[in-house]
Motif scaffolding. Structure first.
Motif, PDB file in Angstrom:
ATOM      1  N   SER A  41       1.588 -10.750  -1.753  1.00 40.16           N
ATOM      2  CA  SER A  41       0.431 -11.548  -1.383  1.00 40.16           C
ATOM      3  C   SER A  41      -0.142 -11.196   0.010  1.00 40.16           C
ATOM      4  CB  SER A  41       0.174 -12.778  -1.694  1.00 40.16           C
ATOM      5  OG  SER A  41      -0.968 -13.644  -1.210  1.00 40.16           O
ATOM      6  N   LEU A  42      -1.340 -10.424   0.189  1.00 41.99           N
ATOM      7  CA  LEU A  42      -1.579  -9.815   1.633  1.00 41.99           C
ATOM      8  C   LEU A  42      -2.942 -10.538   2.114  1.00 41.99           C
ATOM      9  CD1 LEU A  42      -0.929  -6.089   0.707  1.00 41.99           C
ATOM     10  CD2 LEU A  42       0.562  -7.735   1.823  1.00 41.99           C
ATOM     11  N   ARG A  43      -2.873 -10.784   3.651  1.00 37.36           N
ATOM     12  CA  ARG A  43      -4.136 -11.242   4.120  1.00 37.36           C
ATOM     13  C   ARG A  43      -4.109 -10.430   5.521  1.00 37.36           C
ATOM     14  NH1 ARG A  43      -4.353 -13.152   0.157  1.00 37.36           N
ATOM     15  NH2 ARG A  43      -4.853 -15.188  -0.540  1.00 37.36           N
ATOM     16  N   ALA A  44      -5.440 -10.231   5.898  1.00 34.92           N
ATOM     17  CA  ALA A  44      -5.597  -9.293   7.195  1.00 34.92           C
ATOM     18  C   ALA A  44      -6.945 -10.134   8.034  1.00 34.92           C
ATOM     19  CB  ALA A  44      -6.164  -7.964   6.939  1.00 34.92           C
ATOM     20  N   ARG A  45      -6.731  -9.942   9.350  1.00 39.05           N
ATOM     21  CA  ARG A  45      -7.572 -10.507  10.293  1.00 39.05           C
ATOM     22  C   ARG A  45      -8.924  -9.693  10.140  1.00 39.05           C
ATOM     23  NH1 ARG A  45      -7.620 -14.962  12.418  1.00 39.05           N
ATOM     24  NH2 ARG A  45      -8.737 -14.049  14.220  1.00 39.05           N
ATOM     25  N   PRO A  46     -10.136  -9.948  10.448  1.00 36.47           N
ATOM     26  CA  PRO A  46     -11.273  -9.150  10.441  1.00 36.47           C
ATOM     27  C   PRO A  46     -11.216  -7.767  11.420  1.00 36.47           C
ATOM     28  CG  PRO A  46     -11.826 -11.417  10.683  1.00 36.47           C
ATOM     29  CD  PRO A  46     -10.384 -11.401  11.109  1.00 36.47           C
ATOM     30  N   GLY A  47     -11.431  -6.682  10.596  1.00 40.17           N
ATOM     31  CA  GLY A  47     -11.229  -5.442  11.316  1.00 40.17           C
ATOM     32  C   GLY A  47     -10.069  -4.703  10.662  1.00 40.17           C
ATOM     33  N   TYR A  48      -9.064  -5.302  10.096  1.00 43.84           N
ATOM     34  CA  TYR A  48      -7.911  -4.858   9.358  1.00 43.84           C
ATOM     35  C   TYR A  48      -8.088  -4.677   7.759  1.00 43.84           C
ATOM     36  CZ  TYR A  48      -6.559  -5.021  14.284  1.00 43.84           C
ATOM     37  OH  TYR A  48      -6.194  -4.857  15.564  1.00 43.84           O
ATOM     38  N   ASP A  49      -7.572  -3.899   7.124  1.00 40.20           N
ATOM     39  CA  ASP A  49      -7.750  -3.770   5.678  1.00 40.20           C
ATOM     40  C   ASP A  49      -6.317  -3.588   5.229  1.00 40.20           C
ATOM     41  OD1 ASP A  49      -8.448  -2.793   3.359  1.00 40.20           O
ATOM     42  OD2 ASP A  49      -9.501  -0.974   3.987  1.00 40.20           O
ATOM     43  N   VAL A  50      -6.068  -4.744   4.058  1.00 40.04           N
ATOM     44  CA  VAL A  50      -4.993  -4.747   3.125  1.00 40.04           C
ATOM     45  C   VAL A  50      -5.411  -4.245   1.665  1.00 40.04           C
ATOM     46  CG1 VAL A  50      -3.514  -6.216   4.533  1.00 40.04           C
ATOM     47  CG2 VAL A  50      -5.255  -7.103   3.093  1.00 40.04           C
ATOM     48  N   ALA A  51      -6.514  -4.135   1.517  1.00 40.45           N
ATOM     49  CA  ALA A  51      -6.917  -3.690   0.106  1.00 40.45           C
ATOM     50  C   ALA A  51      -6.371  -2.149  -0.139  1.00 40.45           C
ATOM     51  CB  ALA A  51      -8.384  -3.665   0.027  1.00 40.45           C
ATOM     52  N   ARG A  52      -6.561  -1.385   1.083  1.00 33.87           N
ATOM     53  CA  ARG A  52      -6.050   0.046   0.917  1.00 33.87           C
ATOM     54  C   ARG A  52      -4.365  -0.076   0.533  1.00 33.87           C
ATOM     55  NH1 ARG A  52      -8.751   3.514   5.430  1.00 33.87           N
ATOM     56  NH2 ARG A  52      -8.966   1.580   6.497  1.00 33.87           N
ATOM     57  N   VAL A  53      -3.589  -0.875   1.317  1.00 36.86           N
ATOM     58  CA  VAL A  53      -2.294  -0.857   1.147  1.00 36.86           C
ATOM     59  C   VAL A  53      -1.855  -1.422  -0.390  1.00 36.86           C
ATOM     60  CG1 VAL A  53      -0.151  -1.971   1.977  1.00 36.86           C
ATOM     61  CG2 VAL A  53      -1.803  -1.180   3.683  1.00 36.86           C
ATOM     62  N   ALA A  54      -2.757  -2.323  -0.607  1.00 40.15           N
ATOM     63  CA  ALA A  54      -2.494  -3.075  -2.191  1.00 40.15           C
ATOM     64  C   ALA A  54      -2.798  -1.753  -3.157  1.00 40.15           C
ATOM     65  CB  ALA A  54      -3.201  -4.256  -2.205  1.00 40.15           C
ATOM     66  N   LEU A  55      -3.798  -1.222  -2.986  1.00 37.61           N
ATOM     67  CA  LEU A  55      -4.212  -0.106  -3.961  1.00 37.61           C
ATOM     68  C   LEU A  55      -3.175   1.080  -3.929  1.00 37.61           C
ATOM     69  CD1 LEU A  55      -6.648   0.631  -5.680  1.00 37.61           C
ATOM     70  CD2 LEU A  55      -7.466   1.971  -3.695  1.00 37.61           C
ATOM     71  N   ALA A  56      -2.656   1.375  -2.755  1.00 40.15           N
ATOM     72  CA  ALA A  56      -1.620   2.396  -2.801  1.00 40.15           C
ATOM     73  C   ALA A  56      -0.342   2.006  -3.506  1.00 40.15           C
ATOM     74  CB  ALA A  56      -1.113   2.717  -1.447  1.00 40.15           C
ATOM     75  N   PHE A  57      -0.096   0.417  -3.645  1.00 36.32           N
ATOM     76  CA  PHE A  57       1.140  -0.031  -4.247  1.00 36.32           C
ATOM     77  C   PHE A  57       0.749  -0.302  -5.775  1.00 36.32           C
ATOM     78  CE2 PHE A  57       2.506   0.256  -0.096  1.00 36.32           C
ATOM     79  CZ  PHE A  57       4.029   0.691  -0.397  1.00 36.32           C
ATOM     80  N   GLY A  58      -0.420   0.172  -6.236  1.00 37.55           N
ATOM     81  CA  GLY A  58      -0.879  -0.164  -7.659  1.00 37.55           C
ATOM     82  C   GLY A  58      -1.655  -1.360  -7.689  1.00 37.55           C
ATOM     83  N   GLY A  59      -1.931  -2.054  -6.718  1.00 40.90           N
ATOM     84  CA  GLY A  59      -2.728  -3.321  -6.825  1.00 40.90           C
ATOM     85  C   GLY A  59      -4.273  -3.032  -6.347  1.00 40.90           C
ATOM     86  N   GLY A  60      -4.701  -4.308  -5.575  1.00 37.65           N
ATOM     87  CA  GLY A  60      -6.051  -3.903  -5.232  1.00 37.65           C
ATOM     88  C   GLY A  60      -6.342  -5.207  -4.667  1.00 37.65           C
ATOM     89  N   GLY A  61      -7.811  -5.398  -4.404  1.00 39.62           N
ATOM     90  CA  GLY A  61      -8.391  -6.587  -3.939  1.00 39.62           C
ATOM     91  C   GLY A  61      -9.416  -6.486  -3.025  1.00 39.62           C
ATOM     92  N   HIS A  62      -9.572  -7.195  -1.578  1.00 41.67           N
ATOM     93  CA  HIS A  62     -10.383  -7.064  -0.684  1.00 41.67           C
ATOM     94  C   HIS A  62      -9.949  -6.630   0.653  1.00 41.67           C
ATOM     95  CE1 HIS A  62     -13.020  -9.319  -3.741  1.00 41.67           C
ATOM     96  NE2 HIS A  62     -12.007 -10.376  -3.489  1.00 41.67           N
TER      97      HIS A  62
END
Ligand code: 5GP
Ligand code: MN
Length: 322
Positions: free
Chosen positions: A265-286
């Motif tokens: 489960s990932l969270r980022a401060r405004p201006g940072y992007d965890v959706a790209r990391v999640a997608l690279a590991f087969g997941g997704g999100g915002h």
């Protein structure tokens, strides 16, 4: 364009199977159940499915007790809500693969797996898109539908506190409240209730928190879960709490499942992007909130994810609030 197509395909269908994602949250369930209520008001048969257990707090949503796990019966259309890829639906549509599929979602990582895809990353919740559909289809709000849709909006905006909450969203919230939804009751259900077991596990996970290179993280092992008596630990909102760490730009919670896979489960401060990391590991999100399910073991998953997360914590994206 695809919003128009979505309206048309729903108007033409008569028997509709609606499904939402596993590890369901308020937006998942409320958008799926809400759409079935809208379709029934139009004289259609509509049934909602979710191939997973519901967290206790969400069992109080209107009609949540009627949700089935896997579609059975005769249908002419499938609708997927709030799921960014078909694996998120589990076995909900098993046996119905030949039916057309309408994919309605607000995740920027949605892979467009439907026959028709209506994806709006600017929507704060899939429930907001369902509200637009109710308007397009000429279905008036009633207290149950309004409560469901407000639950989705309040859930995905952490109580109307995320940067994407615009005056337009607040006007929609006012409409839903005027139609009979209780903001206070939903906030209480979604954010102010935690079992003692969950609180203890939360505390134990918090005690093990680590911080490196802008990434704050913690791990919930199988043993920790078993000792707490909690079967599911994906309703803790721990990552949302961790991202409040002053020194952190990214937060991660690694939860080991009984089958050895690791929920991230990932969270980022405004201006940072965890959706790209999640997608690279087969997941997704915002960009500010994402997740993935990674094959174990835990000891291998954590360093691989941390390397990617530390890189993401270096690079601001476009600097704009997500
Ligand atoms: P949470 O951390 O609250 O469980 O999830 C944050 C966001 O990431 C939600 O929008 C959720 O739907 C998405 N998400 C979480 N886990 C996964 C996953 O395994 N796969 C995909 N595609 N999305 C996920
Ligand atoms: Mn959502």
């Amino acid at each position: 364009m695809s919003r128009e197509q979505a309206r048309r395909v729903l108007e033409q269908a008569q028997r509709i199977a609606v499904a939402t994602h596993i590890a369901p949250d308020a937006d998942a369930l409320s958008s799926a159940i809400g759409l079935t209520l809208i379709l029934r008001r139009l004289g259609k048969e509509a049934v909602a499915f979710c191939d997973d257990d519901l967290p206790p707090r969400l069992k109080t949503l209107p009609h949540a007790d009627e949700i089935g796990r896997t579609a059975h019966g005769s249908f002419d259309l499938r609708v997927s809500l709030d799921a960014s890829d078909p694996s998120r639906l589990g076995q909900a549509f098993r046996g119905l693969e030949s039916l057309p599929l309408l994919n309605i979602d607000h995740h920027v990582t949605n892979i467009g797996f439907g026959t028709i895809n209506w994806v709006e990353p600017a929507a704060v919740a899939t429930a907001e898109m369902v509200l637009w559909l109710a308007d397009d289809l000429g279905v008036a709000l009633d207290p149950e539908l309004a409560s469901l849709l407000l639950a989705g909006i309040v859930g995905d905006t952490l109580g109307l506190r995320t940067p994407n909450v615009t005056p337009q969203v607040l006007r929609e919230v006012v409409r839903l409240m005027e139609a009979g939804a209780s903001l206070a009751a939903l906030v209480d259900t979604l954010f102010n209730r935690r079992s003692l077991a969950a609180l203890r596990l939360f505390g134990q996970a918090l005690a093990g928190v680590q911080m490196e290179d802008g990434v704050v993280w913690t791990v919930i092992t199988r043993e920790m879960r078993a000792a707490s008596g909690l079967h599911h630990a994906n309703d803790l909102s721990l990552s949302s709490f961790l991202i409040g760490t002053e020194e952190a730009r990214i937060a991660a919670v690694f939860t080991e499942r009984d089958d050895g896979q690791v929920e991230v489960s990932l969270r980022a401060r405004p201006g940072y992007d965890v959706a790209r990391v999640a997608l690279a590991f087969g997941g997704g999100g915002h960009p500010p909130a994402a997740g993935c399910l990674v094959p174990g073991p835990l000891e291998a998953v954590v360093p691989r994810l941390l390397a990617a997360l530390k890189a993401a914590a270096q690079g601001e994206t476009d600097g704009k609030a997500p």
